[in-house]
Design an enzyme around this catalytic site. Structure first.
Site, PDB file in Angstrom:
ATOM      1  N   ASP A   1     -18.022  32.038  46.288  1.00 19.73           N
ATOM      2  CA  ASP A   1     -16.960  32.824  46.917  1.00 19.73           C
ATOM      3  C   ASP A   1     -16.130  33.544  45.865  1.00 19.73           C
ATOM      4  O   ASP A   1     -15.851  34.747  45.988  1.00 19.73           O
ATOM      5  CB  ASP A   1     -16.044  31.925  47.752  1.00 19.73           C
ATOM      6  CG  ASP A   1     -16.704  31.408  49.017  1.00 19.73           C
ATOM      7  OD1 ASP A   1     -17.767  31.947  49.391  1.00 19.73           O
ATOM      8  OD2 ASP A   1     -16.164  30.464  49.622  1.00 19.73           O
TER       9      ASP A   1
ATOM     10  N   GLU B   1     -24.215  35.546  48.167  1.00 20.30           N
ATOM     11  CA  GLU B   1     -25.584  35.123  47.860  1.00 20.30           C
ATOM     12  C   GLU B   1     -26.011  35.594  46.465  1.00 20.30           C
ATOM     13  O   GLU B   1     -26.731  34.886  45.748  1.00 20.30           O
ATOM     14  CB  GLU B   1     -26.555  35.654  48.916  1.00 20.30           C
ATOM     15  CG  GLU B   1     -26.291  35.146  50.330  1.00 20.30           C
ATOM     16  CD  GLU B   1     -26.313  33.638  50.439  1.00 20.30           C
ATOM     17  OE1 GLU B   1     -27.043  32.993  49.663  1.00 20.30           O
ATOM     18  OE2 GLU B   1     -25.602  33.086  51.301  1.00 20.30           O
TER      19      GLU B   1
END
Length: 484
Positions: free
Chosen positions: A203, A135
């Site tokens: 990611d 995030e």
């Protein structure tokens, strides 16, 4: 020690508008070169302003967890990761929402929300950190702003409609969601592709942040793979899999990326296990019997610190259900073993207050503060204990300083309002309640409380000047909020 009590529009916005350009890399150090991307569409200053508006909307409409210990834990974890992230342009704020759904989301201005349900499925701190790092990467890479810039290039009309929908969502989430659906219907497949690209980029960058922080980078593909397997055939997957799609290619990509790093050496912290137990006991949305069953099943194979954390969780359940003798039997040995542990001190103070041993609670907290002076969690708990003991006047100086240092913490304003009311200071009580309303974006109520406070004090006094100045500030904030 004290507690107050599907995805909203901004989550859907992040999912629909996310975009990035996939970055091919043969080296673990290859990261996207962002430069000034998105600057022409949305400045950092404007992004922070939008983030503040969303945060106030969340406080007013969602069950934000106000538990001081858990807030301290998630902030510490988040900022440890931010310290090892690249391209940090905004302040960061990490908070929890009481919701059993597995989800986390980031939005404008460095705000990251973690659902308490995530703790039910993240078995280690590394797995939780992998979600938080992901995030953080959405924010540092400015995915939402970059997507808006991409839409502006491709379709100015669509861009205008999207911005209008975003602004509408601030004032009216349901209307905003409807507008976003209508705006993006014609280009849904493109938005899905952008979202997948965003997720892979987050990611890759999140894994780099994990590695620099010392966590096991395999925690990310392990956690994501477990979620994908668990919900592969579910008719209704959790919100995290709706807003963060997990196709096999993404899991494979994250696993291959993680394999390029050495194994992390950072051990699972005891604080994570204690925070997890606290959430299971109080914020997981399950009843006391289910919580006790959860702890008992894991205690059968637990040892060491893990066993202590599970017993701590059971003690919380016993405290909350009035079984104080059982709670003492579990908590007293833990406190004797680790007397400076704030999780144990907090819960022991709960027991003191429930048993009306007010002096013991206050002495316990004052002794802890000698070891860690001015500690935020201990101070707010001491103020609460003083109020429970009827010593409101002693809590006011503590809370006045606390709210000055932590103006965005509703706990401080709530307790200060109570203390001032008990002390007969109606004007000061109204002012504190005005601050609570402002934190929720309820500007009219906040202004009205301050107007009433100003009318109660002596004309031309220092208090009246202070209240009137705050009224002017709130009116300006209301105007800026409305202009969004």
């Amino acid at each position: 020690m004290f507690r107050f009590t599907k995805a909203p529009a901004f989550i859907l916005i992040s999912a629909l508008l996310g975009t990035s350009v996939p970055v091919s890399s043969s080296s673990i150090n290859d990261l996207p070169e962002i430069g000034t991307a998105a600057a022409s569409t949305l400045s950092i200053e404007k992004e922070i302003e939008y983030g503040d508006a969303y945060m106030r909307m969340i406080r007013g409409s969602m069950p934000v967890v106000s538990d001081p210990l858990l807030s301290e834990y998630i902030q510490d974890l988040g900022h440890q990761l931010v310290a090892n992230a690249n391209d940090v342009r905004t302040p960061f704020n990490f908070f929890m929402i009481q919701n059993r759904d597995i989800n986390a989301f980031a939005f404008f201005g460095g705000h990251v929300a973690i659902h308490t349900g995530l703790f039910l499925h993240a078995n280690t701190e590394g797995e939780l950190a992998s979600v938080v790092a992901h995030e953080i990467a959405h924010i540092t890479q400015r995915h939402l702003a970059r997507s808006m810039e991409d839409q502006a290039r491709k379709s100015p009309a669509t861009m205008a409609a999207l911005i209008g929908s975003l602004m509408l969502a601030i004032a009216s989430p349901e209307a905003g969601m409807a507008a976003i659906h209508a705006t993006t219907a014609a280009s849904a497949q493109g938005q899905i592709n952008y979202t997948r690209s965003n997720e892979k980029e987050a990611d890759r960058i999140g894994i780099a942040t994990l590695a620099k922080t010392g966590y096991d980078v395999q925690a990310m593909p392990r956690f994501f793979g477990r979620l994908a397997d668990q919900y592969r055939y579910a008719s209704t997957p959790p919100p995290m899999l709706l807003t963060h799609p997990l196709p096999e290619s993404r899991i494979t990509d994250s696993r291959e990326r993680a394999n390029q790093y050495p194994t992390g050496k950072k051990n699972d912290s005891n604080r994570y296990q204690l925070a997890r137990s606290r959430i299971i006991a109080r914020y997981a949305g399950i009843d006391s019997n289910a919580s006790l069953d959860w702890f008992d099943r894991r205690l059968k194979r637990a040892t060491g610190a893990s066993k202590d954390a599970l017993n701590y969780g059971k003690a919380l359940v016993y405290i909350d259900t009035g079984k104080y003798e059982q709670a003492h039997a579990l908590l007293d040995p833990l406190l004797a073993k680790d007397p400076n542990n704030r999780f144990y001190i907090d819960s022991a103070t709960d027991l003191d207050l429930y048993e009306k041993q007010y002096d013991r609670a206050i002495n316990r907290l004052q002794k802890a503060l000698q070891a860690t002076p001015n500690h935020k969690v201990l101070n707010i708990n001491l103020a609460n204990a003083l109020q429970e003991a009827g010593r409101n006047s002693e809590s006011i100086p503590i809370l006045t300083r606390y709210t000055y240092d932590n103006p965005d913490d509703a706990n401080g304003w709530h307790l200060l309002a109570q203390a001032q009311a008990a002390n007969g200071r109606r004007d000061a009580e109204l002012a504190a309640r005005g601050e609570l309303m402002a934190l929720r974006g309820a500007w009219e109520k906040a202004i009205q409380f301050y107007i009433q406070a100003s009318q109660l004090v002596e004309i031309n006094s220092l208090d009246q000047a202070r209240y009137d100045a705050r009224i002017d500030q709130l009116r300006l904030a209301r105007s800026r909020f409305a202009n969004l």
